[in-house]
Write a protein that holds these residues in place. Structure first.
Motif, PDB file in Angstrom:
ATOM      1  N   ASP A  97     -18.317  40.225  -1.598  1.00  0.00           N
ATOM      2  CA  ASP A  97     -19.295  39.964  -3.070  1.00  0.00           C
ATOM      3  C   ASP A  97     -20.651  41.965  -2.418  1.00  0.00           C
ATOM      4  OD1 ASP A  97     -19.518  37.838  -4.023  1.00  0.00           O
ATOM      5  OD2 ASP A  97     -18.809  37.059  -1.658  1.00  0.00           O
ATOM      6  N   GLY A  98     -20.400  42.111  -1.876  1.00  0.00           N
ATOM      7  CA  GLY A  98     -21.052  43.660  -0.996  1.00  0.00           C
ATOM      8  C   GLY A  98     -22.463  43.876  -0.855  1.00  0.00           C
ATOM      9  N   PHE A  99     -22.966  42.879   0.092  1.00  0.00           N
ATOM     10  CA  PHE A  99     -24.622  42.603   0.558  1.00  0.00           C
ATOM     11  C   PHE A  99     -24.378  42.259   2.159  1.00  0.00           C
ATOM     12  CE2 PHE A  99     -23.485  38.247  -1.251  1.00  0.00           C
ATOM     13  CZ  PHE A  99     -24.356  37.502  -0.198  1.00  0.00           C
ATOM     14  N   ALA A 100     -25.510  42.526   2.632  1.00  0.00           N
ATOM     15  CA  ALA A 100     -25.412  41.829   4.130  1.00  0.00           C
ATOM     16  C   ALA A 100     -27.066  40.956   4.423  1.00  0.00           C
ATOM     17  CB  ALA A 100     -25.258  43.287   5.198  1.00  0.00           C
ATOM     18  N   ILE A 101     -26.846  39.887   5.202  1.00  0.00           N
ATOM     19  CA  ILE A 101     -28.021  39.886   5.725  1.00  0.00           C
ATOM     20  C   ILE A 101     -28.699  39.910   6.453  1.00  0.00           C
ATOM     21  CG2 ILE A 101     -29.331  37.202   5.673  1.00  0.00           C
ATOM     22  CD1 ILE A 101     -27.980  36.513   3.286  1.00  0.00           C
ATOM     23  N   VAL A 102     -29.313  40.970   7.154  1.00  0.00           N
ATOM     24  CA  VAL A 102     -29.526  41.705   8.201  1.00  0.00           C
ATOM     25  C   VAL A 102     -30.501  40.857   9.026  1.00  0.00           C
ATOM     26  CG1 VAL A 102     -28.250  43.109   7.208  1.00  0.00           C
ATOM     27  CG2 VAL A 102     -31.044  43.851   7.356  1.00  0.00           C
ATOM     28  N   GLY A 103     -31.716  40.334   8.417  1.00  0.00           N
ATOM     29  CA  GLY A 103     -32.908  39.829   9.363  1.00  0.00           C
ATOM     30  C   GLY A 103     -33.766  41.445   9.638  1.00  0.00           C
ATOM     31  N   THR A 141     -21.685  51.291   9.260  1.00  0.00           N
ATOM     32  CA  THR A 141     -20.057  51.484   9.329  1.00  0.00           C
ATOM     33  C   THR A 141     -19.622  50.871   7.873  1.00  0.00           C
ATOM     34  OG1 THR A 141     -19.648  49.463  10.663  1.00  0.00           O
ATOM     35  CG2 THR A 141     -19.815  51.954  11.531  1.00  0.00           C
ATOM     36  N   LEU A 142     -20.990  50.200   7.248  1.00  0.00           N
ATOM     37  CA  LEU A 142     -19.681  49.758   5.681  1.00  0.00           C
ATOM     38  C   LEU A 142     -20.220  49.774   4.893  1.00  0.00           C
ATOM     39  CD1 LEU A 142     -22.669  46.364   6.345  1.00  0.00           C
ATOM     40  CD2 LEU A 142     -19.433  45.764   6.708  1.00  0.00           C
ATOM     41  N   PRO A 143     -18.944  49.932   3.696  1.00  0.00           N
ATOM     42  CA  PRO A 143     -19.617  50.656   1.935  1.00  0.00           C
ATOM     43  C   PRO A 143     -20.749  50.922   1.987  1.00  0.00           C
ATOM     44  CG  PRO A 143     -18.057  48.858   2.394  1.00  0.00           C
ATOM     45  CD  PRO A 143     -18.304  48.356   3.580  1.00  0.00           C
ATOM     46  N   GLU A 144     -21.541  52.870   2.116  1.00  0.00           N
ATOM     47  CA  GLU A 144     -22.451  52.836   1.314  1.00  0.00           C
ATOM     48  C   GLU A 144     -22.461  52.293   0.116  1.00  0.00           C
ATOM     49  OE1 GLU A 144     -22.684  57.043   0.898  1.00  0.00           O
ATOM     50  OE2 GLU A 144     -21.147  57.342   2.437  1.00  0.00           O
ATOM     51  N   ASP A 145     -21.837  50.957  -0.352  1.00  0.00           N
ATOM     52  CA  ASP A 145     -22.852  50.569  -2.068  1.00  0.00           C
ATOM     53  C   ASP A 145     -23.260  49.472  -1.211  1.00  0.00           C
ATOM     54  OD1 ASP A 145     -20.119  49.551  -2.003  1.00  0.00           O
ATOM     55  OD2 ASP A 145     -19.517  50.122  -4.162  1.00  0.00           O
ATOM     56  N   THR A 190     -32.315  47.342  -0.827  1.00  0.00           N
ATOM     57  CA  THR A 190     -31.617  48.680   0.269  1.00  0.00           C
ATOM     58  C   THR A 190     -30.144  48.252   0.285  1.00  0.00           C
ATOM     59  OG1 THR A 190     -32.596  50.988   1.092  1.00  0.00           O
ATOM     60  CG2 THR A 190     -32.447  48.748   2.028  1.00  0.00           C
ATOM     61  N   THR A 191     -29.629  49.890   0.189  1.00  0.00           N
ATOM     62  CA  THR A 191     -28.145  49.679   0.812  1.00  0.00           C
ATOM     63  C   THR A 191     -27.970  51.065   1.870  1.00  0.00           C
ATOM     64  OG1 THR A 191     -27.483  52.518  -0.664  1.00  0.00           O
ATOM     65  CG2 THR A 191     -28.171  49.511  -1.907  1.00  0.00           C
ATOM     66  N   VAL A 192     -26.824  50.130   2.282  1.00  0.00           N
ATOM     67  CA  VAL A 192     -26.161  51.583   3.672  1.00  0.00           C
ATOM     68  C   VAL A 192     -26.179  52.643   3.383  1.00  0.00           C
ATOM     69  CG1 VAL A 192     -23.825  51.967   4.593  1.00  0.00           C
ATOM     70  CG2 VAL A 192     -24.750  49.041   4.266  1.00  0.00           C
ATOM     71  N   GLY A 193     -25.936  53.371   1.375  1.00  0.00           N
ATOM     72  CA  GLY A 193     -25.902  55.019   2.069  1.00  0.00           C
ATOM     73  C   GLY A 193     -27.462  55.154   1.340  1.00  0.00           C
ATOM     74  N   VAL A 194     -28.274  54.455   1.127  1.00  0.00           N
ATOM     75  CA  VAL A 194     -29.699  55.019   1.219  1.00  0.00           C
ATOM     76  C   VAL A 194     -30.394  54.974   1.910  1.00  0.00           C
ATOM     77  CG1 VAL A 194     -32.017  54.920   0.517  1.00  0.00           C
ATOM     78  CG2 VAL A 194     -30.391  53.776  -1.512  1.00  0.00           C
ATOM     79  N   GLU A 195     -29.779  54.770   3.059  1.00  0.00           N
ATOM     80  CA  GLU A 195     -29.956  54.521   4.378  1.00  0.00           C
ATOM     81  C   GLU A 195     -29.946  55.347   5.591  1.00  0.00           C
ATOM     82  OE1 GLU A 195     -33.330  52.838   5.201  1.00  0.00           O
ATOM     83  OE2 GLU A 195     -33.202  52.237   2.809  1.00  0.00           O
ATOM     84  N   MET A 196     -28.400  55.602   5.363  1.00  0.00           N
ATOM     85  CA  MET A 196     -27.876  56.594   5.710  1.00  0.00           C
ATOM     86  C   MET A 196     -28.529  57.907   5.682  1.00  0.00           C
ATOM     87  SD  MET A 196     -24.158  55.606   5.692  1.00  0.00           S
ATOM     88  CE  MET A 196     -23.261  56.994   6.611  1.00  0.00           C
ATOM     89  N   GLU A 197     -28.620  57.989   4.051  1.00  0.00           N
ATOM     90  CA  GLU A 197     -28.827  59.160   4.060  1.00  0.00           C
ATOM     91  C   GLU A 197     -30.740  59.816   4.323  1.00  0.00           C
ATOM     92  OE1 GLU A 197     -30.062  62.082  -0.999  1.00  0.00           O
ATOM     93  OE2 GLU A 197     -28.477  60.323  -0.281  1.00  0.00           O
TER      94      GLU A 197
END
Length: 214
Positions: free
Chosen positions: A147-153, A184-188, A199-206
């Motif tokens: 589903d393309g999402f993560a709940i990360v606390g 390491t998860l997909p950037e989206d 937010t998204t993985v890609g935004v935080e990576m950048e």
């Protein structure tokens, strides 16, 4: 596709997430406070809770657990390292704040203690529990890959990271968790944190200033 509802609850506006399917079954993540408001929302939307999952056991993430568990007769899942925190205000942090009651939650059944990273298949919910310590020693992120999402606390925030000055916290461990388990998860992949906006993985990576130079 799953529906994700977010509710900022309690004195520090902790995000509680309710993930539901087309059949109106749902999973509840971090019911931190305002139990009556939360249960009213669940009932008014005709949702059927199947389980409660905790990212960790700080007071602001567990305040409504007992009431919700009793109301819907559902199991509670938590990392084994923080089971004792549920009933210990000194560990879950509630005893540090004079204006707050001591937060005491009964421990879950033995079969609901997460002792290793694992996949869950509950009805048509499919996700993984991965260990992301650092903010606390038993922090878990729940990854819904399909589903393309993560709940990360309180591991990763929009333009921030979790605090590490509480019991069992470690900045080095937290950054390792973020880089090895989340980035390491997909950037989206959408990241749903314990406080604030998604937010998204890609935004935080950048652009996350706490992750640069690691």
């Amino acid at each position: 596709m799953m529906n994700v509802r977010s509710y900022a609850l309690g004195p520090v506006q902790t995000n509680c997430y309710i993930v539901s399917n087309k059949e109106k079954e749902c999973l509840i993540f971090d019911p931190g406070e305002e139990a009556e408001r939360l249960m009213k929302m669940i009932r008014s939307n005709g949702l059927k809770p199947l389980s409660i999952f905790l990212t960790h056991a700080h007071f602001d993430h567990i305040g409504a657990v007992e009431a919700v568990r009793e109301a819907f007769q559902v199991p509670v899942w938590i990392h084994e390292k923080e089971v004792s925190w549920l009933g210990d205000p000194a560990k879950n942090g509630s005893s540090k704040y004079v204006a707050l009651p001591d937060y005491i939650v009964a421990p879950p059944a033995e079969e609901n203690i997460i002792k290793e990273e694992q996949s869950f298949e509950i009805s048509n919910f499919s996700f993984k529990a991965i260990f992301t310590p650092g903010h606390s020693p038993g922090s878990i992120s729940y990854i819904f890959e399909n589903d393309g999402f993560a709940i990360v606390g309180d591991t990763l925030f929009e333009q921030g990271i979790g605090r590490t000055d509480l019991l069992g916290g470690s900045t080095k461990v937290l950054l390792t968790s973020i880089h090895e388990k989340l980035l390491t998860l997909p950037e989206d992949t959408i990241v749903y944190p314990g406080h604030g906006s998604y937010t998204t993985v890609g935004v935080e990576m950048e652009s996350n200033p706490f992750l640069n130079g690691f």
